[in-house]
Design a protein around this motif. Structure first.
Motif, PDB file in Angstrom:
ATOM      1  N   ASN A 132      30.056  65.957  96.219  1.00  0.00           N
ATOM      2  CA  ASN A 132      30.329  66.913  96.781  1.00  0.00           C
ATOM      3  C   ASN A 132      30.190  68.526  97.477  1.00  0.00           C
ATOM      4  O   ASN A 132      29.108  68.074  98.974  1.00  0.00           O
ATOM      5  CB  ASN A 132      28.396  67.591  96.033  1.00  0.00           C
ATOM      6  CG  ASN A 132      28.214  68.933  96.178  1.00  0.00           C
ATOM      7  OD1 ASN A 132      28.755  69.771  95.757  1.00  0.00           O
ATOM      8  ND2 ASN A 132      27.109  68.401  94.929  1.00  0.00           N
ATOM      9  N   TYR A 167      24.908  63.132  98.626  1.00  0.00           N
ATOM     10  CA  TYR A 167      26.147  63.910  97.901  1.00  0.00           C
ATOM     11  C   TYR A 167      27.479  63.534  97.620  1.00  0.00           C
ATOM     12  O   TYR A 167      28.082  63.905  97.618  1.00  0.00           O
ATOM     13  CB  TYR A 167      26.496  65.287  98.415  1.00  0.00           C
ATOM     14  CG  TYR A 167      24.984  66.352  98.949  1.00  0.00           C
ATOM     15  CD1 TYR A 167      24.631  66.982  97.648  1.00  0.00           C
ATOM     16  CD2 TYR A 167      23.588  66.265  99.813  1.00  0.00           C
ATOM     17  CE1 TYR A 167      22.700  67.585  97.990  1.00  0.00           C
ATOM     18  CE2 TYR A 167      22.989  66.681  99.960  1.00  0.00           C
ATOM     19  CZ  TYR A 167      22.512  66.860  99.274  1.00  0.00           C
ATOM     20  OH  TYR A 167      21.026  67.793  99.530  1.00  0.00           O
ATOM     21  N   HIS A 226      29.212  59.895  95.284  1.00  0.00           N
ATOM     22  CA  HIS A 226      29.121  59.193  94.318  1.00  0.00           C
ATOM     23  C   HIS A 226      29.930  58.836  93.879  1.00  0.00           C
ATOM     24  O   HIS A 226      31.185  58.992  93.641  1.00  0.00           O
ATOM     25  CB  HIS A 226      28.482  59.898  93.356  1.00  0.00           C
ATOM     26  CG  HIS A 226      27.776  58.917  92.066  1.00  0.00           C
ATOM     27  ND1 HIS A 226      28.994  59.226  90.921  1.00  0.00           N
ATOM     28  CD2 HIS A 226      26.896  58.673  91.521  1.00  0.00           C
ATOM     29  CE1 HIS A 226      28.601  58.278  89.756  1.00  0.00           C
ATOM     30  NE2 HIS A 226      27.212  57.659  90.079  1.00  0.00           N
ATOM     31  N   ASP A 285      32.017  56.634  91.352  1.00  0.00           N
ATOM     32  CA  ASP A 285      32.162  55.442  89.828  1.00  0.00           C
ATOM     33  C   ASP A 285      31.400  55.393  89.231  1.00  0.00           C
ATOM     34  O   ASP A 285      31.514  54.798  88.008  1.00  0.00           O
ATOM     35  CB  ASP A 285      33.680  56.501  89.397  1.00  0.00           C
ATOM     36  CG  ASP A 285      33.531  58.125  89.553  1.00  0.00           C
ATOM     37  OD1 ASP A 285      32.651  58.161  90.232  1.00  0.00           O
ATOM     38  OD2 ASP A 285      34.784  58.573  89.734  1.00  0.00           O
ATOM     39  N   VAL A 293      27.595  53.625 100.778  1.00  0.00           N
ATOM     40  CA  VAL A 293      27.163  53.982  98.728  1.00  0.00           C
ATOM     41  C   VAL A 293      28.789  52.989  99.249  1.00  0.00           C
ATOM     42  O   VAL A 293      29.982  53.108  99.249  1.00  0.00           O
ATOM     43  CB  VAL A 293      28.139  55.472  98.653  1.00  0.00           C
ATOM     44  CG1 VAL A 293      28.900  55.632  97.605  1.00  0.00           C
ATOM     45  CG2 VAL A 293      27.163  56.941  98.924  1.00  0.00           C
ATOM     46  N   PHE A 306      25.420  53.268  94.505  1.00  0.00           N
ATOM     47  CA  PHE A 306      26.346  54.160  94.331  1.00  0.00           C
ATOM     48  C   PHE A 306      26.425  55.467  94.015  1.00  0.00           C
ATOM     49  O   PHE A 306      27.147  56.550  94.580  1.00  0.00           O
ATOM     50  CB  PHE A 306      26.118  54.143  92.390  1.00  0.00           C
ATOM     51  CG  PHE A 306      27.075  52.759  91.812  1.00  0.00           C
ATOM     52  CD1 PHE A 306      27.850  52.350  91.840  1.00  0.00           C
ATOM     53  CD2 PHE A 306      25.815  51.604  91.288  1.00  0.00           C
ATOM     54  CE1 PHE A 306      28.276  52.163  90.726  1.00  0.00           C
ATOM     55  CE2 PHE A 306      26.558  50.423  90.896  1.00  0.00           C
ATOM     56  CZ  PHE A 306      27.804  50.162  90.379  1.00  0.00           C
ATOM     57  N   GLY A 307      25.086  56.187  95.338  1.00  0.00           N
ATOM     58  CA  GLY A 307      24.626  57.475  95.768  1.00  0.00           C
ATOM     59  C   GLY A 307      24.591  58.035  94.341  1.00  0.00           C
ATOM     60  O   GLY A 307      24.085  58.007  93.586  1.00  0.00           O
ATOM     61  N   SER A 308      25.069  59.960  94.307  1.00  0.00           N
ATOM     62  CA  SER A 308      24.449  60.844  93.893  1.00  0.00           C
ATOM     63  C   SER A 308      24.818  61.512  94.455  1.00  0.00           C
ATOM     64  O   SER A 308      25.005  62.371  95.088  1.00  0.00           O
ATOM     65  CB  SER A 308      23.342  60.777  93.985  1.00  0.00           C
ATOM     66  OG  SER A 308      22.814  62.681  93.054  1.00  0.00           O
ATOM     67  N   LEU A 309      25.477  62.466  93.556  1.00  0.00           N
ATOM     68  CA  LEU A 309      26.209  63.433  93.401  1.00  0.00           C
ATOM     69  C   LEU A 309      25.492  65.347  94.141  1.00  0.00           C
ATOM     70  O   LEU A 309      26.470  66.045  94.775  1.00  0.00           O
ATOM     71  CB  LEU A 309      27.029  64.178  92.692  1.00  0.00           C
ATOM     72  CG  LEU A 309      28.532  63.762  92.608  1.00  0.00           C
ATOM     73  CD1 LEU A 309      29.413  64.508  90.855  1.00  0.00           C
ATOM     74  CD2 LEU A 309      29.536  64.293  93.501  1.00  0.00           C
TER      75      LEU A 309
END
Length: 440
Positions: free
Chosen positions: A338, A317, A319, A321, A302, A309-312
């Motif tokens: 997360n 899981y 991210h 900002d 990430v 940027f990834g994902s929550l």
């Protein structure tokens, strides 16, 4: 700053704004204690429950009315900021008390302490109160925002406490969970039942079965909903580098990772040399990144490079900002994990790279803070960098049977010629990924 002037104790001014920033500030000085801002949302002089206390371990009120934004350092000053959105303050709340607590000493050793209220929209200063008469106090009510005939005002208070944040919080009805001090405070248990009449009706059915028992069982329903507030902070060091998130209460919700930095080099000389140095650091761009390995064996990174940027709410899981080039001038670089999906994470390595603006981390003073949504904040500083490093491993988070352990790494790595920072950190920690050139 506008044309407002500093207030005297007991005076009040109107606050004509929809949302305000409440900034505590003081001068950075060797040996001075750290200062923390907090807010208490009060009804009839008390909190309705422990949830009405906003501070470093509980950084946002459930209503969204008050949130703790955290610290920044610039020009020899440290600030800790709260944001209050008046439109979200529930009708039952009559005032929001603004407090400061000293961690590691008394306010007599803190110089230049002030609180100021600014309009969050335009930045105009609406009120300012300078506290200059502190001696042995370890906590202060600096001021309060309160309703008067449908409008909000700010009153300068300046009331000190010798019992720290714990004493101030318990005075307003907060039940504090301090294991090392649990025995010597016999007054604490009777206070919560008296101070919770507003909270009790929220769950009458839960309280009813416990009614025949002695008074003690009346507390568990409240405790189950909001466990006692934990005031402890955890600072990781070389001698104590690791901590269990579960032991600190950080088992669910969001885990926010923040990297804050300031340039601490004292430039000597004048002219072109100084100009070049300042220009170099003005363009400094540090990138917070994470290598991850999921429970199913998938691996990845990430980072802002390549817009990864990834994902929550889906793998990984995690991210990022965004990309911040200012460090301490704003909130630094932030990443969120997360914890509701912690069982799907095997290990996560948080690291930072210099994208541009400097050849190494020398002369940068950086602080890493991991703030679980539930539980105590974990922080540590990076040691002074004495090698030409452009990549630093910050923290390794490992899943041990469902409990995540955070380990301080603070490890500066020096890439070989022609080898990227990402490949360098991959090799050092045996991640085993294939890398291709990326840009942002």
């Amino acid at each position: 700053m506008g044309d407002s002037m500093t207030m005297q104790k007991g005076t009040n001014v109107p606050v004509p704004a929809g949302t305000v920033r409440v900034e505590l500030g003081w001068r950075a000085a060797p040996g001075a204690p750290d200062v923390d801002a907090s807010a208490l949302l009060l009804m009839a002089g008390k909190v309705r429950s422990d949830a009405d206390f906003v501070f470093y371990n509980q950084p946002a009120h459930s209503s969204g009315a008050v949130r703790h934004e955290g610290k920044a350092t610039a020009d020899g000053r440290i600030t800790d900021t709260l944001v209050v959105d008046f439109a979200r303050v529930e009708p039952a709340i009559e005032r929001v008390v603004v407090a400061a607590s000293a961690d590691g000493g008394s306010f007599g050793r803190v110089s230049g302490l002030y609180v100021r209220i600014t309009d969050a929209a335009g930045g105009a200063e609406l009120a300012r109160f300078d506290s200059s008469d502190a001696t042995v106090e370890t906590a202060f009510i600096l001021g309060e925002l309160y309703r008067r005939q449908g409008a909000w005002k700010f009153r300068a208070v300046g009331q000190g406490y010798g019992t720290g944040l714990e004493g101030l919080a318990t005075d307003f009805g907060i039940s504090v969970d301090e294991p090392q001090r649990a025995a010597p405070s016999p007054q604490a248990p009777p206070a919560p039942p008296q101070n919770r009449p507003a909270a009790a009706p929220a769950a009458p059915s839960a309280a009813a079965p416990a009614a025949p028992a002695p008074p003690a069982p009346a507390a568990p329903p409240a405790a189950a909903a909001t466990p006692p507030v934990r005031l402890t902070k955890i600072t990781l060091t070389k001698s104590a580098p690791a901590v269990s998130l579960a032991k600190q209460g950080g088992t669910s919700g969001a885990l926010r990772v923040n990297l804050n930095w300031e340039v601490r080099k004292q430039f000597k000389g004048w002219g072109a040399k100084l100009g070049r140095a300042v220009a170099m650091h003005a363009d400094l761009d540090l990138d917070l990144c994470a290598l991850y390995e999921l429970a199913d064996g998938r691996k990845g990174v990430v980072q802002s490079l390549g817009n990864a940027f990834g994902s929550l709410n889906q793998p990984p899981y995690i991210h990022l900002d965004g990309d911040d080039r200012t460090g301490a001038m704003s909130s630094g670089e932030n990443m969120t994990l997360n914890l509701d999906h912690k069982n799907e994470l095997r290990r996560v390595l948080i690291f930072v790279t210099i994208y541009e603006g400097a050849r190494s981390f020398a002369d940068l003073h950086a602080t890493v803070t991991l703030q679980p949504q539930n539980g105590a904040a974990i922080d540590f500083s990076l040691d002074e960098c004495t090698v030409p490093s452009t990549v630093c491993a910050l923290a390794l988070i490992t899943n041990n049977g469902g409990d995540l352990t955070v380990q301080r790494e603070a490890r500066y790595l020096v890439p070989d010629r022609g080898v990227s920072p990402q490949r360098t950190i991959d090799a050092a920690y045996g991640w085993g990924m294939n890398w291709t050139p990326g840009r942002k």
